[in-house]
Design an enzyme around this catalytic site. Structure first.
Site, PDB file in Angstrom:
ATOM      1  N   LYS A   1     -34.763-101.746 -78.029  1.00 51.70           N
ATOM      2  CA  LYS A   1     -33.743-100.705 -77.687  1.00 51.70           C
ATOM      3  C   LYS A   1     -34.345 -99.508 -76.786  1.00 51.70           C
ATOM      4  O   LYS A   1     -33.729 -99.056 -76.148  1.00 51.70           O
ATOM      5  CB  LYS A   1     -33.181 -99.996 -78.901  1.00 51.70           C
TER       6      LYS A   1
ATOM      7  N   TYR B   1     -26.014-103.599 -93.221  1.00 55.08           N
ATOM      8  CA  TYR B   1     -24.900-104.030 -93.605  1.00 55.08           C
ATOM      9  C   TYR B   1     -25.054-105.390 -94.198  1.00 55.08           C
ATOM     10  O   TYR B   1     -24.108-105.893 -94.859  1.00 55.08           O
ATOM     11  CB  TYR B   1     -23.538-104.023 -92.446  1.00 55.08           C
TER      12      TYR B   1
ATOM     13  N   GLY C   1     -23.250 -99.935 -93.036  1.00 54.96           N
ATOM     14  CA  GLY C   1     -23.228-100.070 -91.662  1.00 54.96           C
ATOM     15  C   GLY C   1     -22.100-101.073 -90.912  1.00 54.96           C
ATOM     16  O   GLY C   1     -21.965-101.080 -89.739  1.00 54.96           O
TER      17      GLY C   1
ATOM     18  N   ASP D   1     -24.050 -97.600 -80.042  1.00 54.26           N
ATOM     19  CA  ASP D   1     -24.509 -97.107 -81.391  1.00 54.26           C
ATOM     20  C   ASP D   1     -23.835 -95.531 -81.890  1.00 54.26           C
ATOM     21  O   ASP D   1     -23.515 -95.191 -82.825  1.00 54.26           O
ATOM     22  CB  ASP D   1     -26.070 -96.905 -81.669  1.00 54.26           C
TER      23      ASP D   1
ATOM     24  N   THR E   1     -43.400 -92.467 -90.309  1.00 53.15           N
ATOM     25  CA  THR E   1     -44.490 -92.026 -89.225  1.00 53.15           C
ATOM     26  C   THR E   1     -43.977 -90.832 -88.768  1.00 53.15           C
ATOM     27  O   THR E   1     -42.911 -90.369 -87.906  1.00 53.15           O
ATOM     28  CB  THR E   1     -44.543 -92.930 -88.170  1.00 53.15           C
TER      29      THR E   1
ATOM     30  N   ASN F   1     -39.326 -89.562 -91.891  1.00 57.46           N
ATOM     31  CA  ASN F   1     -39.885 -90.761 -91.198  1.00 57.46           C
ATOM     32  C   ASN F   1     -41.105 -90.935 -92.086  1.00 57.46           C
ATOM     33  O   ASN F   1     -41.894 -90.152 -92.199  1.00 57.46           O
ATOM     34  CB  ASN F   1     -39.721 -90.861 -89.821  1.00 57.46           C
TER      35      ASN F   1
ATOM     36  N   ALA G   1     -36.836 -92.874 -87.799  1.00 56.83           N
ATOM     37  CA  ALA G   1     -37.212 -92.204 -86.464  1.00 56.83           C
ATOM     38  C   ALA G   1     -36.895 -93.194 -85.407  1.00 56.83           C
ATOM     39  O   ALA G   1     -37.872 -93.068 -84.476  1.00 56.83           O
ATOM     40  CB  ALA G   1     -37.924 -91.359 -86.472  1.00 56.83           C
TER      41      ALA G   1
ATOM     42  N   GLY H   1     -34.928 -96.344 -82.915  1.00 55.63           N
ATOM     43  CA  GLY H   1     -33.646 -96.080 -81.740  1.00 55.63           C
ATOM     44  C   GLY H   1     -32.650 -95.603 -82.475  1.00 55.63           C
ATOM     45  O   GLY H   1     -31.834 -94.937 -82.135  1.00 55.63           O
TER      46      GLY H   1
HETATM   47  P1  ATR Z   1     -34.056 -99.127 -85.120  1.00 52.36           P
HETATM   48  O1  ATR Z   1     -33.829 -99.182 -83.507  1.00 52.36           O
HETATM   49  O2  ATR Z   1     -33.197-100.009 -85.856  1.00 52.36           O
HETATM   50  O3  ATR Z   1     -34.057 -97.877 -85.445  1.00 52.36           O
HETATM   51  P2  ATR Z   1     -36.939 -99.269 -84.912  1.00 52.36           P
HETATM   52  O4  ATR Z   1     -36.808 -98.474 -83.722  1.00 52.36           O
HETATM   53  O5  ATR Z   1     -37.825-100.355 -84.839  1.00 52.36           O
HETATM   54  O6  ATR Z   1     -35.494 -99.665 -85.290  1.00 52.36           O
HETATM   55  O7  ATR Z   1     -37.020 -98.140 -86.109  1.00 52.36           O
HETATM   56  C1  ATR Z   1     -37.257 -98.620 -87.284  1.00 52.36           C
HETATM   57  C2  ATR Z   1     -37.315 -97.401 -88.411  1.00 52.36           C
HETATM   58  O8  ATR Z   1     -37.383 -97.953 -89.835  1.00 52.36           O
HETATM   59  C3  ATR Z   1     -38.425 -96.739 -88.091  1.00 52.36           C
HETATM   60  O9  ATR Z   1     -38.129 -95.243 -88.692  1.00 52.36           O
HETATM   61  C4  ATR Z   1     -39.456 -97.083 -88.849  1.00 52.36           C
HETATM   62  O10 ATR Z   1     -40.458 -96.367 -89.408  1.00 52.36           O
HETATM   63  P3  ATR Z   1     -41.828 -95.958 -88.520  1.00 52.36           P
HETATM   64  O11 ATR Z   1     -41.584 -94.959 -87.476  1.00 52.36           O
HETATM   65  O12 ATR Z   1     -42.833 -95.309 -89.601  1.00 52.36           O
HETATM   66  O13 ATR Z   1     -42.034 -97.322 -88.315  1.00 52.36           O
HETATM   67  C5  ATR Z   1     -38.779 -97.560 -90.190  1.00 52.36           C
HETATM   68  N1  ATR Z   1     -39.339 -98.591 -90.955  1.00 52.36           N
HETATM   69  C6  ATR Z   1     -39.624 -99.844 -90.690  1.00 52.36           C
HETATM   70  N2  ATR Z   1     -40.115-100.088 -91.828  1.00 52.36           N
HETATM   71  C7  ATR Z   1     -40.461 -99.644 -92.847  1.00 52.36           C
HETATM   72  C8  ATR Z   1     -41.028 -99.479 -93.978  1.00 52.36           C
HETATM   73  N3  ATR Z   1     -41.463-100.484 -94.576  1.00 52.36           N
HETATM   74  N4  ATR Z   1     -41.034 -98.143 -94.608  1.00 52.36           N
HETATM   75  C9  ATR Z   1     -40.674 -97.223 -94.188  1.00 52.36           C
HETATM   76  N5  ATR Z   1     -39.800 -96.994 -92.931  1.00 52.36           N
HETATM   77  C10 ATR Z   1     -39.886 -98.129 -92.220  1.00 52.36           C
END
Ligand code: ATR
Length: 537
Positions: free
Chosen positions: A297, A473, A494, A333, A384, A382, A360, A362
């Site tokens: 994204k 979803y 969702g 979105d 991270t 988040n 945090a 996309g």
């Molecule tokens: P999207 O566009 O669907 O938001 P993304 O940009 O890849 O997808 O973001 C994924 C989100 O899921 C992020 O907030 C990510 O946390 P990090 O920024 O720490 O990577 C979160 N996420 C993914 N796997 C995770 C996990 N195992 N535990 C906690 N958060 C997770």
């Protein structure tokens, strides 16, 4: 037109006939995989074409080529001979095709096949990768005009599929079967006609005793959902790009609408490990529009020649479609989300609402921008932390980690809780964080040694008063949502948002609105199990 082949891989003739009869109307021909039959059943293969009442391919796939035949070549040749023996003058009672590997040179077998009108499929399989030069491979395999050349290779990445497509463009005027196996090749099977392929192999995946090659699709789904037999050079192609794509509802949504409207268009999953390679393919295949999902994204931004204000402010794009200057991007979105949350909370805006956003990425960006626009106040938590800070500081929101301090913040921001991460999603593989970034957080981050595989918010106890939205979803109820429901919270997943945003994508792609009447009928078409079935990923 490309044909649908139903692969029959049960261990008895009778069971194969049962499967064939169940799926007959979706297939143009069948492949009898003799290698899957019990040894004593192999004695009766000669009668199969007569019993099948459909053109049948005789195949005895060796284990090195992804099959189950482990005997010697001598015995295998005898089996071929058994299948082709006592040829009937009525060719419908003989095997219509025989699959003979490129490295099997038995002239008497080929002669027998030719004499009685059994077409030879000259095949090459590589279950691990693809040859350097696919065009050269095809050229080298062509022996005579009546043979069909089959090249089935494992696509280990998007570039492998691109190479296959380009090779297919080098040949015309003879029948060939070109297959990219594996996850990345799935759309070569749906768009077989565009890949210049004489047929697409599929399996009755709903049956328990069926073996299928990697990436193969369900026969019924190929015929009904993707309307395979109607795909021509003129069919408009749309799709969704991402990695992974297992739980996307979009192929079902768009294809069902196209079908109901009788529009000559198809919407295809494009799992891609390289955005660049997929876009090259998109221009060569003349793809008209793409939904963009995890993890592209943000990557997509540098490929757009123009974009909507929503993309600008959110910094993420989930929809790209062709405009005169190139690809134009929008973020549906955000509008899908605001329509969904306002309907869910029965509000006109989010003023005086204290909201927690989990994640945090996309999606979170789109959610935060809309909450701000609608007057809500939020904290973003988040794994991270610095990513939460990046988004939050844009809107004057607070931020934190998925830890006890984050949970404390949450108790002050818990009118509405919105889960935007992929945690709990079907088919989601646990990713490693970039870094937890404690140094710039408002709070400490104590995420070490926690299992984030199912519920990203296990540190928080619901009071039951929160309105809880999980933007996942599939499954419809994640462990997170289940916990919220058990506490008595009002919840929504969702699906509502995704349908609302897909309607907006549809308008961008086709320039028209989906008639209300059709939308109301959509629920009658909801698949009972998966959005699209894909074998052995
Ligand atoms: P999207 O566009 O669907 O938001 P993304 O940009 O890849 O997808 O973001 C994924 C989100 O899921 C992020 O907030 C990510 O946390 P990090 O920024 O720490 O990577 C979160 N996420 C993914 N796997 C995770 C996990 N195992 N535990 C906690 N958060 C997770």
């Amino acid at each position: 037109m490309s044909k649908i082949c139903l692969c029959l891989t049960a261990d008895t003739i009778n069971r194969n006939l049962e499967i064939l009869n169940k799926y007959r109307k979706f297939a143009d021909l069948a492949e009898l995989r003799v290698d899957c039959l019990n040894p004593d059943e192999r004695l009766y293969i000669r009668r199969f074409p007569e019993l099948a009442r459909l053109p049948v391919i005789l195949t005895i796939r060796r284990d090195v080529d992804g099959g189950f035949y482990t005997g010697g070549e001598g015995a295998r040749v005898k089996l071929f001979a058994r299948g082709l023996a006592f040829a009937n003058a009525d060719s419908r009672l003989n095997f219509a095709y025989v699959d003979i590997e490129d490295d099997l040179a038995i002239p008497s077998l080929e002669e027998a096949a030719r004499t009685f009108g059994t077409r030879i499929i000259r095949s090459y399989h590589d279950i691990n990768g693809s040859p350097e030069d696919i065009s050269e491979k095809i050229r080298s395999m062509r022996r005579s005009g009546d043979e069909i050349v089959k090249v089935a290779v494992m696509a280990n990445n998007t570039n492998d599929v691109l190479n296959m497509y380009r090779a297919s463009m080098n040949f015309s005027g003879f029948d060939k079967i070109l297959i990219c196996m594996g996850h990345y090749g799935i759309y070569s099977r749906i768009l077989a006609e565009r890949f210049g392929s004489f047929m697409s192999y599929s399996s009755a995946l709903s049956e328990d005793d069926v073996h299928s090659a990697k990436g193969q699709l369900d026969t019924q789904e190929l015929a009904e959902l993707y309307r395979f037999r109607k795909i021509s050079k003129k069919t408009k192609v749309y799709g969704v790009i991402g990695n992974p794509l297992k739980s996307s509802v979009s192929p079902w949504f768009f294809n069902t609408i196209f079908n109901m409207e009788e529009t000559d268009a198809v919407y295809v999953p494009f799992p891609a490990n390289s955005f660049n390679d997929l876009l090259e393919l998109a221009s060569e295949l003349d793809i008209q529009g793409l939904s963009v999902t995890v993890p592209y994204k943000e990557t997509v931004l540098s490929w757009l020649s123009g974009c909507s204000p929503a993309v600008h402010s959110i910094g993420a794009c989930n929809t790209m479609y062709r405009s005169s200057g190139g690809w134009f991007g929008d973020n549906t979105d955000s509008s899908g989300f605001s329509a969904s949350i306002l309907a869910f909370t029965e509000r006109k805006n989010l003023k005086r609402q204290k909201i927690t956003i989990i994640g945090a990425g996309g999606l979170s960006r789109a959610v935060a921008a809309e909450i701000y626009r609608l007057g809500g106040k939020a904290v973003i938590l988040n794994r991270t932390v610095h990513k939460a800070k990046n988004i939050a500081s844009q809107y004057g929101f607070r931020w934190g980690g998925l830890d006890n301090h984050g949970a404390e913040l949450m108790y002050k921001y818990n009118d509405i809780i919105i889960q935007t991460t992929s945690v709990g999603m079907e088919g989601y593989e646990l990713s490693a964080p970039e870094d937890h970034g404690t140094s710039d957080s408002q709070e400490h981050s104590g995420t070490a040694n926690r299992d984030f595989s199912r519920d990203p918010l296990d540190i928080y106890s619901f009071s039951g008063k929160e309105a809880v939205m999980d933007l996942i979803y599939t499954p419809p109820v994640t462990p997170f949502l289940k916990r919220a429901m058990a506490a008595g919270c009002r919840t929504i997943n969702g699906y509502d948002m995704v349908i609302r945003q897909a309607c907006l994508q549809y308008a961008h792609f086709t320039g028209g609105e989906i008639p209300k009447k059709l939308l109301l009928q959509l629920n009658n078409h909801l698949p009972s199990d998966k959005m699209f079935k894909e074998a052995n990923l």
